[in-house]
Design a protein around this motif. Sequence first.
Motif, PDB file in Angstrom:
ATOM      1  N   MET A   1      46.901  45.855  37.500  1.00 45.25           N
ATOM      2  CA  MET A   1      45.764  44.947  37.697  1.00 45.25           C
ATOM      3  C   MET A   1      44.507  45.719  38.133  1.00 45.25           C
ATOM      4  SD  MET A   1      46.073  41.866  36.836  1.00 45.25           S
ATOM      5  CE  MET A   1      47.453  41.222  35.877  1.00 45.25           C
ATOM      6  N   SER A   2      44.172  46.726  37.356  1.00 48.21           N
ATOM      7  CA  SER A   2      42.991  47.525  37.672  1.00 48.21           C
ATOM      8  C   SER A   2      42.135  47.692  36.417  1.00 48.21           C
ATOM      9  CB  SER A   2      43.389  48.900  38.213  1.00 48.21           C
ATOM     10  OG  SER A   2      44.201  49.589  37.286  1.00 48.21           O
TER      11      SER A   2
ATOM     12  N   TYR B   1      30.413  40.991  41.690  1.00 54.39           N
ATOM     13  CA  TYR B   1      31.562  40.259  41.193  1.00 54.39           C
ATOM     14  C   TYR B   1      32.807  40.445  42.045  1.00 54.39           C
ATOM     15  CZ  TYR B   1      28.563  40.521  37.074  1.00 54.39           C
ATOM     16  OH  TYR B   1      27.505  40.451  36.215  1.00 54.39           O
ATOM     17  N   ALA B   2      32.733  41.262  43.081  1.00 56.39           N
ATOM     18  CA  ALA B   2      33.956  41.610  43.796  1.00 56.39           C
ATOM     19  C   ALA B   2      33.715  41.700  45.294  1.00 56.39           C
ATOM     20  CB  ALA B   2      34.493  42.953  43.288  1.00 56.39           C
TER      21      ALA B   2
ATOM     22  N   VAL C   1      37.610  44.308  44.628  1.00 56.24           N
ATOM     23  CA  VAL C   1      38.564  43.481  43.896  1.00 56.24           C
ATOM     24  C   VAL C   1      37.759  42.420  43.142  1.00 56.24           C
ATOM     25  CG1 VAL C   1      40.487  41.874  44.051  1.00 56.24           C
ATOM     26  CG2 VAL C   1      40.407  43.862  45.559  1.00 56.24           C
ATOM     27  N   MET C   2      37.897  42.410  41.831  1.00 59.21           N
ATOM     28  CA  MET C   2      37.121  41.526  40.968  1.00 59.21           C
ATOM     29  C   MET C   2      37.918  40.284  40.604  1.00 59.21           C
ATOM     30  SD  MET C   2      35.582  42.433  37.216  1.00 59.21           S
ATOM     31  CE  MET C   2      34.832  41.175  36.175  1.00 59.21           C
ATOM     32  N   ALA C   3      37.398  39.129  40.950  1.00 57.36           N
ATOM     33  CA  ALA C   3      38.045  37.866  40.576  1.00 57.36           C
ATOM     34  C   ALA C   3      37.672  37.523  39.140  1.00 57.36           C
ATOM     35  CB  ALA C   3      37.611  36.750  41.512  1.00 57.36           C
ATOM     36  N   MET C   4      38.663  37.062  38.376  1.00 54.45           N
ATOM     37  CA  MET C   4      38.433  36.738  36.983  1.00 54.45           C
ATOM     38  C   MET C   4      39.272  35.518  36.619  1.00 54.45           C
ATOM     39  SD  MET C   4      38.589  39.313  33.704  1.00 54.45           S
ATOM     40  CE  MET C   4      40.351  39.596  33.781  1.00 54.45           C
ATOM     41  N   ARG C   5      38.626  34.457  36.158  1.00 51.88           N
ATOM     42  CA  ARG C   5      39.326  33.229  35.798  1.00 51.88           C
ATOM     43  C   ARG C   5      39.300  33.041  34.303  1.00 51.88           C
ATOM     44  NH1 ARG C   5      38.503  27.756  34.653  1.00 51.88           N
ATOM     45  NH2 ARG C   5      40.054  26.350  35.538  1.00 51.88           N
ATOM     46  N   PHE C   6      40.474  32.970  33.683  1.00 59.24           N
ATOM     47  CA  PHE C   6      40.581  32.789  32.247  1.00 59.24           C
ATOM     48  C   PHE C   6      40.407  31.324  31.879  1.00 59.24           C
ATOM     49  CE2 PHE C   6      42.272  36.948  32.726  1.00 59.24           C
ATOM     50  CZ  PHE C   6      42.041  37.593  31.526  1.00 59.24           C
ATOM     51  N   ALA C   7      40.114  31.104  30.586  1.00 57.44           N
ATOM     52  CA  ALA C   7      39.857  29.747  30.108  1.00 57.44           C
ATOM     53  C   ALA C   7      41.068  28.835  30.286  1.00 57.44           C
ATOM     54  CB  ALA C   7      39.444  29.791  28.639  1.00 57.44           C
ATOM     55  N   ASP C   8      42.285  29.411  30.309  1.00 61.23           N
ATOM     56  CA  ASP C   8      43.476  28.581  30.480  1.00 61.23           C
ATOM     57  C   ASP C   8      43.774  28.267  31.941  1.00 61.23           C
ATOM     58  OD1 ASP C   8      44.401  30.943  31.511  1.00 61.23           O
ATOM     59  OD2 ASP C   8      46.041  31.208  30.081  1.00 61.23           O
TER      60      ASP C   8
ATOM     61  N   THR D   1      44.234  30.549  34.393  1.00 61.89           N
ATOM     62  CA  THR D   1      44.854  31.677  35.086  1.00 61.89           C
ATOM     63  C   THR D   1      43.798  32.482  35.839  1.00 61.89           C
ATOM     64  OG1 THR D   1      46.476  31.849  33.303  1.00 61.89           O
ATOM     65  CG2 THR D   1      46.331  33.707  34.823  1.00 61.89           C
ATOM     66  N   VAL D   2      44.113  32.846  37.064  1.00 59.17           N
ATOM     67  CA  VAL D   2      43.196  33.635  37.888  1.00 59.17           C
ATOM     68  C   VAL D   2      43.832  34.975  38.197  1.00 59.17           C
ATOM     69  CG1 VAL D   2      41.957  33.765  40.074  1.00 59.17           C
ATOM     70  CG2 VAL D   2      42.173  31.570  38.907  1.00 59.17           C
ATOM     71  N   PHE D   3      43.095  36.051  37.951  1.00 60.48           N
ATOM     72  CA  PHE D   3      43.550  37.396  38.282  1.00 60.48           C
ATOM     73  C   PHE D   3      42.545  38.050  39.211  1.00 60.48           C
ATOM     74  CE2 PHE D   3      45.687  37.327  33.960  1.00 60.48           C
ATOM     75  CZ  PHE D   3      46.972  37.230  34.493  1.00 60.48           C
ATOM     76  N   ASN D   4      43.028  38.883  40.084  1.00 57.90           N
ATOM     77  CA  ASN D   4      42.172  39.722  40.914  1.00 57.90           C
ATOM     78  C   ASN D   4      42.393  41.165  40.497  1.00 57.90           C
ATOM     79  OD1 ASN D   4      40.992  37.706  42.614  1.00 57.90           O
ATOM     80  ND2 ASN D   4      42.966  37.503  43.632  1.00 57.90           N
ATOM     81  N   LEU D   5      41.378  41.760  39.904  1.00 62.00           N
ATOM     82  CA  LEU D   5      41.483  43.117  39.385  1.00 62.00           C
ATOM     83  C   LEU D   5      40.869  44.125  40.350  1.00 62.00           C
ATOM     84  CD1 LEU D   5      40.398  42.542  35.666  1.00 62.00           C
ATOM     85  CD2 LEU D   5      42.683  42.381  36.656  1.00 62.00           C
TER      86      LEU D   5
END
Length: 357
Positions: free
Chosen positions: A102-103, A217-218, A222-229, A231-235
């Motif tokens: 997750m990077s 963004y972070a 750690v960058m938060a990213m929310r997909f259209a479906d 799902t949330v990831f922290n990169l």
Amino acid sequence: FSYAGDYQSIKSRFPYTQRLSESLAAQSSSPDKLINQMVSGMKFENFTLQQGELATLKGRDQAIAVSMVMTSETVSYEQIGRAYKLFINLRAQVLFFDFKTMSVLRAYPVTAAYIDLLAEPPSPSLIDERVRTLFLGGPKPGLLQRFGSQLAAATLPENVPRFLQVNKVTISPEARAELPEALKATPGTAETWLADQLSEMIASRTGVPILPYAKGYAIGNVMAMRFADGTVFNLKIPEADYAFSIDLTGFKRIKSGESVAGASYVYGSYMELKLVEPLSNRAYLDAKFKNGEVKMVPAAQVDTDDFPAYSDSIRGLFGKLSNVLAGKDDPWLKTAATGANLDAQISATKTVLQSCK
């Protein structure tokens, strides 16, 4: 397809893009689906692209994913006589990330802008329509096609990569006073906007990937990213090996001509740019830059919005500098930049950029 930043502020930061996404999804043509349709017919020389759900990557020893990440949208208009000038700018990134760790691995900024002259103030529905055209494309490539073009040209690091990033942005009180309310309403928005401008120019003109501006963004890299479906990831954003800093010190407007039809003004932006190696604090670039762009103001213009012209001068500055760093000669540099041993600084900066490809 995803959005950068915290989930709670997506609706306020991307009102038009989010409405478009929901409208497309209702027509069974979501941004995810459109991206998949576009890339399915493309050829990639630097890597093999496999399409599938992110869930299928779980448990793999190695998996690199790529997303079209929306980073910002800007919508504004100004009155010119009896007409109205509409400006829309959508910005995104081609973001590669390691699904296992997750990077972030690489990021290439992309942008699309639209300017129109209207007979009346733009309605929300008209703006939605223009955003749709700008995103999907029309007579000219839209943000979606620009994402595809940058994706096709992207490379992935074969060895341990060196990372480049804009990691510090400061704006003087005098310069901040000239910014529109949309950039001043939320702390950090103006700084992120400015970092994006330089990042996009560096990536598009030199072909060098550049990490997202972490402060925008972070939190804690750690960058938060929310997909259209949903799902949330922290990169995790890697520590930069080389870092740009921007200090926007001021703007200036100077009348350069006048006639019955109107007046012309030179809109100038002034800033200090540095490129350093954070570990050793060695500076490769440390100079002051200025750039002016001419704007015609018709005599019939009722309301003058200076910011679009100042924005043009900033983009012009970053674009001209990036062209020089890409190896193009530009006499602008000798009149626009001041710094000790400037030729040596430019040469050293070019070497740094090459090492990050």
